[in-house]
Design a protein around this motif. Structure first.
Motif, PDB file in Angstrom:
ATOM      1  N   GLY A   1      28.509  37.249  66.387  1.00 42.06           N
ATOM      2  CA  GLY A   1      28.495  36.724  65.250  1.00 42.06           C
ATOM      3  C   GLY A   1      28.963  38.194  63.994  1.00 42.06           C
ATOM      4  O   GLY A   1      29.413  38.861  63.946  1.00 42.06           O
TER       5      GLY A   1
ATOM      6  N   LYS B   1      20.413  34.616  63.775  1.00 43.06           N
ATOM      7  CA  LYS B   1      20.822  33.141  63.753  1.00 43.06           C
ATOM      8  C   LYS B   1      21.645  33.091  65.424  1.00 43.06           C
ATOM      9  O   LYS B   1      22.432  31.577  65.270  1.00 43.06           O
ATOM     10  CB  LYS B   1      21.844  33.571  62.801  1.00 43.06           C
ATOM     11  CG  LYS B   1      20.889  33.421  61.169  1.00 43.06           C
ATOM     12  CD  LYS B   1      21.506  33.659  60.085  1.00 43.06           C
ATOM     13  CE  LYS B   1      23.108  32.984  60.288  1.00 43.06           C
ATOM     14  NZ  LYS B   1      24.483  33.083  58.887  1.00 43.06           N
ATOM     15  N   LYS B   2      22.237  33.938  65.959  1.00 42.91           N
ATOM     16  CA  LYS B   2      23.036  34.051  66.927  1.00 42.91           C
ATOM     17  C   LYS B   2      21.921  34.472  68.919  1.00 42.91           C
ATOM     18  O   LYS B   2      22.721  33.917  69.918  1.00 42.91           O
ATOM     19  CB  LYS B   2      24.232  34.505  66.749  1.00 42.91           C
ATOM     20  CG  LYS B   2      24.826  33.689  66.271  1.00 42.91           C
ATOM     21  CD  LYS B   2      26.413  34.254  66.213  1.00 42.91           C
ATOM     22  CE  LYS B   2      27.714  33.358  65.743  1.00 42.91           C
ATOM     23  NZ  LYS B   2      28.279  31.823  66.653  1.00 42.91           N
ATOM     24  N   HIS B   3      20.811  35.190  68.502  1.00 40.93           N
ATOM     25  CA  HIS B   3      20.412  35.845  69.678  1.00 40.93           C
ATOM     26  C   HIS B   3      18.464  35.313  69.268  1.00 40.93           C
ATOM     27  O   HIS B   3      18.211  35.545  67.994  1.00 40.93           O
ATOM     28  CB  HIS B   3      21.007  37.018  69.774  1.00 40.93           C
ATOM     29  CG  HIS B   3      22.386  37.743  69.389  1.00 40.93           C
ATOM     30  ND1 HIS B   3      22.673  37.021  70.021  1.00 40.93           N
ATOM     31  CD2 HIS B   3      23.566  38.244  68.458  1.00 40.93           C
ATOM     32  CE1 HIS B   3      24.432  38.065  70.276  1.00 40.93           C
ATOM     33  NE2 HIS B   3      24.145  37.689  68.319  1.00 40.93           N
TER      34      HIS B   3
END
Length: 116
Positions: free
Chosen positions: A52, A77-79
């Motif tokens: 990301g 947001k991604k993790h």
């Protein structure tokens, strides 16, 4: 306005931190920029390059410990940031313990870690 947060850690050994990140399959850079919101960047001694647009970074303090620097909102947001940071801290603790055992000449010792 910066989105970066700085968190105090108990991490003190740069090489063990780097090897722990590598053990977890995370790309590591030294003396690099930590990526944050809207292209913001901040310099850190060690950077975990994440999938990301956001990274985790560690900067050494005058007492030898490291602060974690990150745009935690962006990382989330991604993790799962709690799981990610916990896994890094756990791997660091295991590697630090094993390193201490080896330095004391106990290469053939059995180490039993008990998680509570």
């Amino acid at each position: 306005m910066s989105h970066f947060s700085t968190l105090r850690t108990k991490i003190t050994d740069a090489e063990i931190l780097k090897s722990s990140l590598s053990d977890l399959g995370i790309t590591v850079k030294s003396e690099a920029d930590v990526r944050g919101y809207n292209g913001q960047r901040v310099r850190a001694d060690i950077v975990a390059v994440l999938e990301g647009e956001y990274d985790l970074g560690w900067s050494r303090n005058s007492d030898g410990s490291f602060d974690l620097i990150a745009d935690l909102w962006g990382v989330a947001k991604k993790h799962n940031q709690t799981e990610l940071i916990n896994s890094i801290n756990q791997k660091y603790a295991v590697n630090k313990t094993l390193n201490e055992v080896k330095q004391r000449g106990l290469q053939n010792a059995n180490v039993k870690l008990v998680l509570q």
